[in-house]
Design an enzyme around this catalytic site. Structure first.
Site, PDB file in Angstrom:
ATOM      1  N   GLY A 238      33.925  28.224  51.434  1.00 49.26           N
ATOM      2  CA  GLY A 238      33.958  29.241  50.529  1.00 49.26           C
ATOM      3  C   GLY A 238      35.485  29.629  49.820  1.00 49.26           C
ATOM      4  O   GLY A 238      36.215  28.764  49.779  1.00 49.26           O
ATOM      5  N   SER A 239      35.644  30.712  49.580  1.00 48.46           N
ATOM      6  CA  SER A 239      36.806  31.122  48.866  1.00 48.46           C
ATOM      7  C   SER A 239      38.061  31.395  49.852  1.00 48.46           C
ATOM      8  O   SER A 239      37.965  31.612  51.240  1.00 48.46           O
ATOM      9  CB  SER A 239      36.731  32.466  48.250  1.00 48.46           C
ATOM     10  OG  SER A 239      36.624  33.642  49.200  1.00 48.46           O
ATOM     11  N   GLY A 243      38.185  32.745  53.910  1.00 51.02           N
ATOM     12  CA  GLY A 243      38.774  31.818  54.716  1.00 51.02           C
ATOM     13  C   GLY A 243      39.883  32.119  55.426  1.00 51.02           C
ATOM     14  O   GLY A 243      40.034  32.013  56.864  1.00 51.02           O
ATOM     15  N   GLU A 260      36.892  24.712  54.344  1.00 48.08           N
ATOM     16  CA  GLU A 260      36.868  24.005  52.934  1.00 48.08           C
ATOM     17  C   GLU A 260      36.910  25.224  52.153  1.00 48.08           C
ATOM     18  O   GLU A 260      35.953  25.832  51.509  1.00 48.08           O
ATOM     19  CB  GLU A 260      35.759  23.238  52.910  1.00 48.08           C
ATOM     20  CG  GLU A 260      35.675  22.116  53.879  1.00 48.08           C
ATOM     21  CD  GLU A 260      36.799  21.078  53.634  1.00 48.08           C
ATOM     22  OE1 GLU A 260      37.244  21.112  52.371  1.00 48.08           O
ATOM     23  OE2 GLU A 260      37.033  20.460  54.532  1.00 48.08           O
ATOM     24  N   CYS A 294      34.002  23.378  43.523  1.00 46.79           N
ATOM     25  CA  CYS A 294      35.560  23.725  44.053  1.00 46.79           C
ATOM     26  C   CYS A 294      36.261  22.463  43.481  1.00 46.79           C
ATOM     27  O   CYS A 294      37.647  22.539  43.526  1.00 46.79           O
ATOM     28  CB  CYS A 294      35.337  23.461  45.634  1.00 46.79           C
ATOM     29  SG  CYS A 294      34.435  22.144  46.282  1.00 46.79           S
ATOM     30  N   GLN A 341      30.445  37.031  38.914  1.00 47.77           N
ATOM     31  CA  GLN A 341      31.226  36.038  38.491  1.00 47.77           C
ATOM     32  C   GLN A 341      31.643  35.985  36.988  1.00 47.77           C
ATOM     33  O   GLN A 341      32.339  35.348  36.691  1.00 47.77           O
ATOM     34  CB  GLN A 341      30.604  34.744  39.068  1.00 47.77           C
ATOM     35  CG  GLN A 341      31.301  33.479  39.067  1.00 47.77           C
ATOM     36  CD  GLN A 341      32.593  33.473  39.454  1.00 47.77           C
ATOM     37  OE1 GLN A 341      33.010  34.216  40.394  1.00 47.77           O
ATOM     38  NE2 GLN A 341      33.437  32.735  38.983  1.00 47.77           N
ATOM     39  N   GLU A 393      42.119  30.313  40.860  1.00 49.98           N
ATOM     40  CA  GLU A 393      40.658  29.705  40.752  1.00 49.98           C
ATOM     41  C   GLU A 393      39.912  30.681  39.792  1.00 49.98           C
ATOM     42  O   GLU A 393      39.445  31.885  40.309  1.00 49.98           O
ATOM     43  CB  GLU A 393      40.221  29.364  42.015  1.00 49.98           C
ATOM     44  CG  GLU A 393      38.853  28.598  41.903  1.00 49.98           C
ATOM     45  CD  GLU A 393      38.109  28.017  43.375  1.00 49.98           C
ATOM     46  OE1 GLU A 393      38.223  29.327  44.366  1.00 49.98           O
ATOM     47  OE2 GLU A 393      38.068  27.072  43.578  1.00 49.98           O
ATOM     48  N   GLU A 472      35.224  17.208  55.871  1.00 44.51           N
ATOM     49  CA  GLU A 472      34.054  16.793  56.195  1.00 44.51           C
ATOM     50  C   GLU A 472      33.645  16.019  55.661  1.00 44.51           C
ATOM     51  O   GLU A 472      34.420  14.805  55.186  1.00 44.51           O
ATOM     52  CB  GLU A 472      33.196  18.295  55.338  1.00 44.51           C
ATOM     53  CG  GLU A 472      33.506  19.479  55.688  1.00 44.51           C
ATOM     54  CD  GLU A 472      32.624  20.493  55.577  1.00 44.51           C
ATOM     55  OE1 GLU A 472      32.196  20.722  54.314  1.00 44.51           O
ATOM     56  OE2 GLU A 472      32.094  21.383  56.485  1.00 44.51           O
TER      57      GLU A 472
END
Ligand code: NAP
Length: 503
Positions: A238-239, A243, A260, A294, A341, A393, A472
């Site tokens: 996520g963001s 995180g 991530e 991402c 968003q 971002e 991952e």
């Protein structure tokens, strides 16, 4: 897991329960939320809000599931994953259509998302017959040393909405093959695909309690997972902001946490590049998934010698992209996931203009004849590397062009953000390509290919603000979900003291 079906106009709105201990359960909160199609604003489903009491029950069920599942030999666990892959394959088209309805991206991309879940299920299943440790020598006589991999226990998983099957798949499949049990919270924008995935895992023969699904807001359901004292590890995508908070919280209960997070991915186009190839790559990287990846290309770093020509060609091609309903074959760009968003993207366009960047194209919400959240593909030029639109971002179809005079400057600009996920360079010069591979600070670098396009047998993740060192997919995913134990077997029949008995 369906509780009831309700006819609302032309649609059937189903209500879904939580999935705990192999059963559909009502949440203790009694609250629900709607699952909205971002293109049409129709309600696709009503989903329950899990509270901390529900998370407690899910952890209890997972502990029971862990006792059973961790005793199943890994090659037998693999059989469940192979069956999961087969069912996903059989339902690929239905799942892809549902995903387009649930989160908007165009059908070819949602088919790819389902395919990624199939691929990771097969890949992880194959790992069931590997799970290699190491054997090595001892410094002492008649002593044998090796390492073995052990599951962690109950793992909490929290996922975003942009890859509703692929990202849960990247986490769930490796965690399962390693013998863990799971409490899974999907993004509130995409609970339906998560529900379908858990249903398929159960149909494939997963024992009850091994995967438990709790839907609900990050701020309450997610928080309860992160703070739960009996959850041993958190795997989060996520963001950056969320995180960081999760990492701090996990320190309090000494949980392993793999993160991530976001990206501000650059593509460098050198003056010797194949410009047509680069153009296709930039369009796909920047506007695929409506820029909501991402790994999306958000910074276009152009060599000054080709800047004007490349920009002109880019604008001509971008103008041809059609924004609309992702279910229609003529659509190139689907909707933005939700209103918040969309407003965030609008805000960044204003910021870009206030900072002095030149808006070449787009910049506005658009109405393609549907009530949902659509935004024009947007291109800024005259962007300075320190501007907020080049640093933060945006997570939408917004591309910022930065001009440079050579490779060294391009790499410096590429590295000048807090993120380090993906990156790309287009050049016909092998030396420049290798220099970029060596110098760009990112978890992924593509040469003559866009910043998007990860494959499941390679490690996926980033450096700096993008992650905390885990990867991952690939064999790295097994490391994310296992503990390593060193084993010493002394068959000398006497006490041998390491570092002391040297003879
Ligand atoms: P987000 O707001 O951080 O949400 C991600 C997940 O975390 C959702 O399930 C969310 O639940 C949950 N959450 C939110 N606050 C929480 C909290 N306090 N405690 C526990 N869980 C919490 O991110 P997003 O906006 O949905 O997703 C986009 C971000 O994900 C972007 O930054 C993107 O770059 C990143 N991403 C990274 C990768 C990668 O592999 N590096 C891949 C895809 C996306 P709700 O949905 O209920 O809010």
């Amino acid at each position: 897991m369906v509780l009831y079906s309700l006819f609302q106009g032309d649609f059937v709105v189903q209500e879904y329960k939580l999935h705990i201990g192999g059963e559909s359960r009502d949440s203790a909160t009694g609250e629900t939320f709607d699952n909205i199609n971002p293109a049409t604003l129709e309600n696709l489903a009503t989903v329950q809000v899990a509270g901390s009491e529900d998370v407690d029950r899910a952890v209890e069920a997972a502990e029971e599931g862990f006792r059973v599942w961790s005793e199943v030999p890994a090659p037998r666990r693999a059989e469940v994953l192979f069956r999961t892959a087969r069912i996903l394959q059989e339902r690929k088209e239905d799942l892809a259509r549902l995903m387009t309805e649930e989160m908007g991206k165009v059908l070819p991309e949602t088919r790819g998302d389902v395919q990624e879940a199939i691929d990771i299920a097969i890949y992880a299943a194959g790992e069931g017959r590997r799970m290699f440790g190491e054997t090595t020598t001892s410094e002492l006589k008649d002593k044998f040393c090796m390492t073995v991999l052990r599951p962690i226990g109950v793992v909490g998983m929290i996922t975003p909405w942009n890859f509703p099957l692929a990202i849960p798949g990247w986490k769930i499949m490796p965690a399962l093959i390693a013998g863990n049990a799971i409490v899974f919270k999907p993004a509130s924008d995409t609970p339906l695909l998560a529900i379908k995935l858990v249903e398929i895992l159960m149909e494939a023969g997963l024992p009850p309690g091994v995967v438990n699904l709790v839907t609900g807001p990050g701020g309450s359901t997610g928080k309860a997972i992160v703070q739960h004292p009996r959850i041993k590890a958190i795997s989060f995508t996520g963001s950056l902001e969320t995180g960081k908070w999760i990492m701090e919280e996990c320190a309090k209960t000494m949980k392993r946490v793999s993160l991530e997070l976001g990206g501000k991915n650059p593509v460098i186009i050198m003056d010797d590049a194949d410009l047509e190839l680069a153009l296709e790559g930039v369009l796909w990287g920047a506007f695929g998934t409506t820029g909501q990846r991402c790994t999306a290309t958000s910074r276009l770093i152009l060599h000054e010698k080709i800047k004007d020509e490349f920009t002109a060609r880019l604008l001509a091609k971008t103008k041809l992209l059609r924004v609309g309903n992702g279910l229609l074959p003529e659509t190139d760009i689907g909707p933005i996931i939700n209103k918040a968003q969309l407003e965030k993207i609008e805000r960044y366009v204003r910021i870009g203009m206030e900072e002095g960047a030149t808006l070449l194209l787009g910049g506005k919400a658009i109405d393609p004849g549907l009530p949902g959240y659509f935004f024009e593909p947007t291109v800024f030029t005259d962007v300075r590397p320190d501007m907020r639109i080049a640093q933060e971002e945006i997570f939408g179809p917004v591309l910022s062009i930065i001009t440079v005079s050579g490779l060294e400057e391009a790499i410096e600009v590429a590295n000048n953000t807090r993120y380090g996920l993906s990156s790309a360079i287009y050049t016909e010069n092998v030396g420049k390509a290798f220099r970029a591979v060596k110098k760009i600070e990112a978890g992924i670098t593509y040469v003559n290919a866009p910043t998007i396009g990860a494959e499941v047998h390679l490690p996926f993740g980033g450096v700096k603000g993008t992650g905390n060192g885990f990867r991952e997919a690939g064999t790295e995913a097994i490391k994310e979900f296992t503990e390593i134990k060193a084993v010493y077997i002394d068959y000398s029949g006497r006490l041998q003291r390491a570092q002391i008995d040297m003879e």
